[in-house]
Write an enzyme that holds these catalytic residues in place. Structure first.
Site, short mmCIF file in Angstrom:
data_model
loop_
_atom_site.label_atom_id
_atom_site.label_comp_id
_atom_site.label_asym_id
_atom_site.label_seq_id
_atom_site.Cartn_x
_atom_site.Cartn_y
_atom_site.Cartn_z
N ASN A 1 -8.39 -9.32 -42.45
CA ASN A 1 -8.17 -10.29 -43.52
C ASN A 1 -7.12 -11.28 -43.02
O ASN A 1 -5.94 -10.95 -42.93
CB ASN A 1 -7.67 -9.53 -44.77
CG ASN A 1 -7.20 -10.47 -45.87
OD1 ASN A 1 -7.43 -11.69 -45.80
ND2 ASN A 1 -6.53 -9.92 -46.87
N LYS B 1 -6.00 -13.84 -44.43
CA LYS B 1 -5.23 -14.48 -45.51
C LYS B 1 -5.21 -16.00 -45.27
O LYS B 1 -6.22 -16.54 -44.81
CB LYS B 1 -3.83 -13.85 -45.60
CG LYS B 1 -3.93 -12.32 -45.70
CD LYS B 1 -2.65 -11.64 -46.07
CE LYS B 1 -2.91 -10.13 -46.15
NZ LYS B 1 -1.75 -9.38 -46.57
N HIS C 1 -7.65 -8.31 -54.29
CA HIS C 1 -6.53 -8.11 -53.36
C HIS C 1 -5.21 -8.18 -54.14
O HIS C 1 -5.09 -8.95 -55.09
CB HIS C 1 -6.54 -9.17 -52.26
CG HIS C 1 -5.60 -8.83 -51.14
ND1 HIS C 1 -4.26 -9.11 -51.22
CD2 HIS C 1 -5.80 -8.20 -49.97
CE1 HIS C 1 -3.67 -8.65 -50.12
NE2 HIS C 1 -4.59 -8.10 -49.34
N GLU D 1 -4.85 -0.15 -50.62
CA GLU D 1 -3.75 -0.89 -50.02
C GLU D 1 -2.49 -0.72 -50.88
O GLU D 1 -2.31 -1.48 -51.85
CB GLU D 1 -4.09 -2.38 -49.91
CG GLU D 1 -5.33 -2.65 -49.08
CD GLU D 1 -5.33 -4.06 -48.49
OE1 GLU D 1 -5.53 -4.16 -47.28
OE2 GLU D 1 -5.10 -5.04 -49.23
N SER E 1 0.13 -2.87 -43.29
CA SER E 1 0.87 -2.76 -42.01
C SER E 1 0.14 -1.91 -40.96
O SER E 1 0.78 -1.17 -40.22
CB SER E 1 2.29 -2.24 -42.25
OG SER E 1 3.01 -3.16 -43.06
P1 13P Z 1 -0.79 -6.44 -43.48
O1 13P Z 1 -1.67 -5.70 -42.47
O2 13P Z 1 -0.27 -7.72 -42.96
O3 13P Z 1 0.25 -5.52 -44.05
O4 13P Z 1 -1.77 -6.83 -44.71
C1 13P Z 1 -2.58 -5.88 -45.26
C2 13P Z 1 -3.54 -6.53 -46.20
O5 13P Z 1 -3.14 -7.00 -47.25
C3 13P Z 1 -4.95 -6.61 -45.81
O6 13P Z 1 -5.74 -7.04 -46.87
#
Ligand code: 13P
Length: 253
Positions: A9, A11, A91, A161, A203
């Site tokens: 992802n 983002k 999310h 998550e 993470s």
């Molecule tokens: P990180 O791997 O940066 O913690 O993000 C996790 C996430 O939100 C994946 O959708």
């Protein structure tokens, strides 16, 4: 046993030139499905290069109508047209920064299925909820939207998550993840009438990916920060392939 999925992802990151170089550098592996979820403007450009590598394309959100006067929104049908197989829904950044409710997420799920997408439904508790012993209560509430679709054979992936682990460097321990995943799998069977793949997110890095994915009930990972560079994402894909091979051996043994 579910097929392992390693999904990235991105983002709100990525430019066209970086994305094309990234697609070129990706190294998918046997035994693990790979998906990349870039921002909307990069979807069309990545569809072909990713398909050539056998990597699936996904989006990070979609609206709950297929077309109409909804300025700024993107519909599930448009995502299919852009070559997407997956769409992330619910999310935590959309729940907590943009105020998306379970009710809205349920409408989005229905619309994504109607268009032929596989939703990756994200669930997870806040730190204060975990500390108050409310993790299972939160997960139950977030999964309750599936009850109305009970018995329907829709493609679905869940991503567990924990919000306190997202972008913080504080990964859930493999034990904590395993316990939460076991609960989610049980709850899915109860609510949705069917067990589906459950990814871990929060993470995930090359250093911890194998320890997480080799746990029972952890059917892959949804990676944020560490999916932004092909090198670290490739290492996580390799860990996914290794975890899948170990699980396969256990089943065969
Ligand atoms: P990180 O791997 O940066 O913690 O993000 C996790 C996430 O939100 C994946 O959708």
């Amino acid at each position: 046993m579910h097929k392992m999925l390693v999904a990235g992802n991105w983002k709100m990151h990525g430019t066209l030139s970086d994305a094309l170089a990234y697609a070129e550098a990706l190294r998918p592996r046997e035994g693990v499905e790979v998906a990349v979820m870039p921002p909307f403007p990069l979807l069309h450009a990545l569809a072909e290069p990713l398909a050539a590598k056998g990597v699936a394309l996904g989006a990070q959100n979609a609206f709950y109508e297929q077309k109409g006067a909804f300025t700024g929104e993107v519909s599930p049908a448009m995502l299919v047209d852009a070559g997407c197989r997956f769409v992330i829904l619910g999310h935590s950044e959309r729940r907590h920064i943009l105020g998306e409710s379970d009710e809205v997420i349920a409408k989005k799920l229905a619309a994504a299925w109607e268009a032929g997408l596989e939703p990756v439904l994200c669930i997870g508790e806040l730190l204060e909820e975990r500390e108050a012993g409310k993790t299972e209560e939160v997960l139950t509430r977030q999964l309750a939207i599936l009850a109305q679709f009970r018995g329907e054979m829709k493609p679905l992936t869940i991503a567990y998550e924990p919000v306190w682990a997202i972008g913080t460097g504080k990964t859930a321990t493999p034990e904590t993840a395993e316990a939460a995943h076991a609960f989610v799998h049980e709850e899915l069977a109860r609510t949705f009438g069917r067990d589906v793949r459950v990814l871990y997110g929060g993470s995930v890095k090359p250093e911890n990916a194998l320890a997480l994915m080799e746990r029972p009930g952890v059917d892959g990972v949804l990676v944020g920060g560490a999916s932004l560079k092909a090198e670290s994402f490739n290492a996580i894909i390799a860990a996914g392939a290794e975890a899948a091979a170990r699980k396969q051996e256990e089943v065969g043994a």
